[in-house]
Write an enzyme that holds these catalytic residues in place. Structure first.
Site, PDB file in Angstrom:
ATOM      1  N   CYS A 268       0.634  -1.031   0.319  1.00 34.90           N
ATOM      2  CA  CYS A 268       0.318   0.131   0.058  1.00 34.90           C
ATOM      3  C   CYS A 268       0.646   1.156   0.288  1.00 34.90           C
ATOM      4  O   CYS A 268       1.966   1.152   0.708  1.00 34.90           O
ATOM      5  CB  CYS A 268      -0.706   0.036   1.483  1.00 34.90           C
ATOM      6  SG  CYS A 268      -1.883  -1.153   1.379  1.00 34.90           S
TER       7      CYS A 268
ATOM      8  N   CYS B 266      -2.750   5.105   2.182  1.00 33.83           N
ATOM      9  CA  CYS B 266      -3.867   3.435   2.313  1.00 33.83           C
ATOM     10  C   CYS B 266      -5.155   4.807   3.449  1.00 33.83           C
ATOM     11  O   CYS B 266      -4.862   3.709   5.279  1.00 33.83           O
ATOM     12  CB  CYS B 266      -3.483   2.943   2.301  1.00 33.83           C
ATOM     13  SG  CYS B 266      -4.820   1.358   1.515  1.00 33.83           S
TER      14      CYS B 266
ATOM     15  N   CYS C 285      -2.400  -2.906  -3.587  1.00 34.33           N
ATOM     16  CA  CYS C 285      -3.477  -2.631  -2.510  1.00 34.33           C
ATOM     17  C   CYS C 285      -4.683  -2.182  -4.162  1.00 34.33           C
ATOM     18  O   CYS C 285      -4.675  -1.841  -4.599  1.00 34.33           O
ATOM     19  CB  CYS C 285      -3.873  -1.618  -2.323  1.00 34.33           C
ATOM     20  SG  CYS C 285      -5.087  -1.136  -0.539  1.00 34.33           S
TER      21      CYS C 285
ATOM     22  N   CYS D  93      -6.080   1.699  -2.405  1.00 29.32           N
ATOM     23  CA  CYS D  93      -5.075   2.496  -2.280  1.00 29.32           C
ATOM     24  C   CYS D  93      -4.112   2.739  -3.936  1.00 29.32           C
ATOM     25  O   CYS D  93      -3.545   4.136  -4.215  1.00 29.32           O
ATOM     26  CB  CYS D  93      -4.167   3.054  -1.554  1.00 29.32           C
ATOM     27  SG  CYS D  93      -2.920   1.704  -1.321  1.00 29.32           S
TER      28      CYS D  93
END
Length: 194
Positions: free
Chosen positions: A34, A38, A65, A68
């Protein structure tokens, strides 16, 4: 690149947007990486590692991810959008002479950067105010000017090294841009004191 772990921890805990894209967080328990901004619930510190780039995260076995979208973090080509395509194509034109060969086309250049020829032309017009062919012409003339003033090569050799298909075309373009023949530029640079 060496990361300051303490600084990364502080930025991650604060979800500091100033550090967005400067490092990534790999979550060992989920296999996801991430951005520091995030919005998901933060994992335990013992389950994460800090990584300097998205490429390093993917090399370590993490996947991006979906929340994000770390591949779109600032400083990544996806974040720059269509400007990244134009930059890459312009670099290919300038550094590799991608449009200098007689059989080179805008469509072939566009295929190298992953878009269609018409779209690439529109992007060039939007970001640079010129077509790919005009950018290539300018790059050839600039290369030729550097060779004229910086070397003792013959005009024919300069024309070919700069990417022109013929001396006749070289002379015509040079006359169009500089309003004088290339020999006048070469003469004036050779008479200048060193």
């Amino acid at each position: 690149m060496s990361l300051d772990i303490h600084q990364c921890e502080q930025a991650w805990l604060a979800r500091d947007p100033q550090f967005d894209g400067r490092f990534f967080i790999g979550v060992r328990t989920t296999g996801i990486y991430c951005r520091c901004v995030c919005p998901v619930r933060q994992p335990y510190r013992c389950n994460i590692e800090f990584l300097p780039s998205a490429a390093a995260a993917e090399l370590a076995g993490y996947r991006p991810c979906l929340r994000c979208r770390p591949e779109t973090a600032p400083f990544s080509p996806a974040w720059k959008g269509s400007a990244a395509i134009v930059e890459r194509a312009a670099r290919l034109i300038r550094d590799e002479g991608a449009l200098d060969a007689p059989d080179a086309t805008v469509e072939a250049l566009a295929a190298r950067v992953g878009v269609g020829g018409r779209h690439l032309s529109r992007l060039f017009q939007k970001h640079l105010g010129a077509s790919p062919l005009q950018v290539a012409k300018t790059a050839r003339v600039q290369r030729a000017k550097r060779l004229l003033t910086g070397t003792d090569l013959a005009i024919t050799e300069i024309a070919l090294q700069a990417g022109f298909g013929s001396v006749r075309r070289f002379n015509a373009v040079f006359q169009e841009v500089y309003k004088r023949p290339p020999t006048a530029i070469k003469r004036s640079s050779s008479t200048r004191p060193s």
